[in-house]
Design an enzyme around this catalytic site. Structure first.
Site, PDB file in Angstrom:
ATOM      1  N   LYS A 256      -2.176  -1.539  -3.811  1.00 48.38           N
ATOM      2  CA  LYS A 256      -3.026  -0.346  -3.766  1.00 48.38           C
ATOM      3  C   LYS A 256      -2.173   0.914  -3.841  1.00 48.38           C
ATOM      4  CE  LYS A 256      -6.105   2.015  -0.630  1.00 48.38           C
ATOM      5  NZ  LYS A 256      -6.564   2.124   0.715  1.00 48.38           N
TER       6      LYS A 256
ATOM      7  N   LYS B  62       0.861  -1.181   0.000  1.00 50.58           N
ATOM      8  CA  LYS B  62       0.000   0.000   0.000  1.00 50.58           C
ATOM      9  C   LYS B  62       0.894   1.227   0.000  1.00 50.58           C
ATOM     10  CE  LYS B  62      -3.626   2.436   2.480  1.00 50.58           C
ATOM     11  NZ  LYS B  62      -4.677   2.364   3.503  1.00 50.58           N
TER      12      LYS B  62
HETATM   13  N1  LIG Z   1      -6.840   2.717   6.146  1.00 57.67           N
HETATM   14  C1  LIG Z   1      -7.544   3.610   5.409  1.00 57.67           C
HETATM   15  C2  LIG Z   1      -7.884   3.320   4.019  1.00 57.67           C
HETATM   16  N2  LIG Z   1      -8.489   2.191   3.571  1.00 57.67           N
HETATM   17  C3  LIG Z   1      -8.732   2.379   2.196  1.00 57.67           C
HETATM   18  C4  LIG Z   1      -8.235   3.628   1.825  1.00 57.67           C
HETATM   19  C5  LIG Z   1      -8.274   4.296   0.480  1.00 57.67           C
HETATM   20  C6  LIG Z   1      -9.274   3.813  -0.487  1.00 57.67           C
HETATM   21  C7  LIG Z   1      -9.523   4.710  -1.636  1.00 57.67           C
HETATM   22  O1  LIG Z   1      -8.874   5.748  -1.848  1.00 57.67           O
HETATM   23  O2  LIG Z   1     -10.433   4.370  -2.411  1.00 57.67           O
HETATM   24  C8  LIG Z   1      -7.696   4.221   2.950  1.00 57.67           C
HETATM   25  C9  LIG Z   1      -7.138   5.589   2.947  1.00 57.67           C
HETATM   26  C10 LIG Z   1      -5.829   5.871   3.521  1.00 57.67           C
HETATM   27  O3  LIG Z   1      -4.987   5.001   3.687  1.00 57.67           O
HETATM   28  O4  LIG Z   1      -5.642   7.038   3.852  1.00 57.67           O
END
Ligand SMILES: NCc1[nH]cc(CCC(=O)O)c1CC(=O)O
Ligand SMILES: [Mg+2]
Length: 326
Positions: free
Chosen positions: A250, A197
């Site tokens: 991601k 991520k």
């Molecule tokens: N743990 C938070 C989380 N879970 C999914 C997303 C992002 C999903 C998206 O942008 O569609 C995020 C945002 C972040 O890490 O700030």
């Protein structure tokens, strides 16, 4: 006539042949639909930066799920929106038995027993600091966060979640959660780990949707540097060893190479999260008449599959399903 022994165009000469030789396909069951839920009744609030995506109260979400499941979508990923008043330093609302998110999971499972429900394991929607981990003196504490994630995971499993999605990027959390679940008898609950991520600008609209942006600083001390590829292998390796059932990359589009890398190196399914900003980009351009939104959507989804993702978390799930269903 030029003498060419190879004429690749022959395999494109009719719709039938093009379909016959198509290498990658998209199915409705490839999609996991991320959905937002908030407390209350009869609520359906459009997320400003995500046209067509809403925050629902449970009653309206259940209505919406009829449509979603009728389209053949087999899985959702549910994210809660909590008011500031429910947030605290230790995200205690996240494992509070009577909290609306957990009750909603149970209610959905009751009405849609076949639907795969994935939940998000991270502190940010419940944290007064807006971070995925516990904050002390401006620092994110790794090991102390694991305990909270363990409580949260167990509560979600008890509520009926099928797949837990740790999205926090703390070290060791997959193993910690796995052990915690197993100890309490939840050996059947799966973990789809957000393994690679990245610290991405493309999460902006999601943080609007949940009002979950960090209150200070950024997430660079836990989310990955977009410049790094080898590190993704390490993260994936650790999650694999710690017992993850599926690995996720991601965002998706700027990280197709990472999807491919993990697909080539691991014998478990790879998922990709086509995130909020990737959705917003296409929507904004389409609404301006700058590109054909439907075609761009299908092309993007296909590219994620082609890169090696087995399943795709996407806000386009409904629209793409409608096209695929004809
Ligand atoms: N743990 C938070 C989380 N879970 C999914 C997303 C992002 C999903 C998206 O942008 O569609 C995020 C945002 C972040 O890490 O700030
Ligand atoms: Mg990790």
């Amino acid at each position: 006539m030029i003498n060419l022994s190879r004429r690749p165009r022959r395999n494109r000469k009719s719709a039938g042949i093009r379909e016959m030789v198509q290498e990658t396909t998209l199915r409705v069951s490839d999609f996991i639909y991320p959905m937002f839920i908030q407390e209350g009744a009869n609520q359906k609030v459009e997320v400003k930066s995500m046209p067509g995506i809403y925050r629902f109260s449970l009653d309206n979400l259940l209505e919406e799920l009829k449509e979603v499941t009728d389209l053949g979508i087999v899985a959702i990923d549910l994210f809660p929106n909590y008011p500031e008043s429910k947030k605290d330093r230790i995200a205690s609302e996240s494992y509070h038995e009577n909290t609306f998110y957990l009750k909603a999971i149970t209610a959905i499972k009751e009405q849609f027993p076949e639907l795969v429900i994935m939940t998000d394991v991270a502190m940010d929607p419940y944290s007064s600091d807006g971070h995925d981990g516990l904050v002390e003196n401006g620092k994110i504490l790794n090991d102390a966060t694991l305990e909270i994630l363990g409580n949260m995971s167990l509560a979600q499993a008890k509520a009926g979640a099928d797949i837990l999605g740790p999205s926090d990027m703390m070290d060791g959390r997959v193993g910690y959660i796995r052990k915690h679940l197993d100890t309490h008898g939840f050996t059947d609950v799966s973990i789809m780990s957000y393994s690679a991520k990245y610290a991405s600008a493309f999460y902006g609209p999601f943080r609007d949707a949940l009002q979950s942006a960090p209150k200070f600083g950024d997430k660079n001390s836990y989310q990955m540097n977009p410049a790094n590829k080898r590190e993704a292998l390490l993260e994936a390796q650790l999650d694999f060893e710690e017992g993850a059932d599926m690995l996720m990359v991601k965002p998706a589009l700027s990280y197709l190479d990472i999807i491919r890398l993990l697909d080539e190196n691991f014998e478990i399914p790879i998922a990709a999260y086509n995130v909020s900003g990737e959705y917003a980009m296409i929507k904004a351009a389409a609404l301006n008449g700058w590109l054909d939104g439907d075609r761009a959507m299908m092309e993007v989804l296909l590219s994620i599959r082609r890169a090696g993702a087995k399943c795709i978390l996407t806000y386009f799930a409904k629209e793409a399903a409608m096209i695929l269903n004809g």
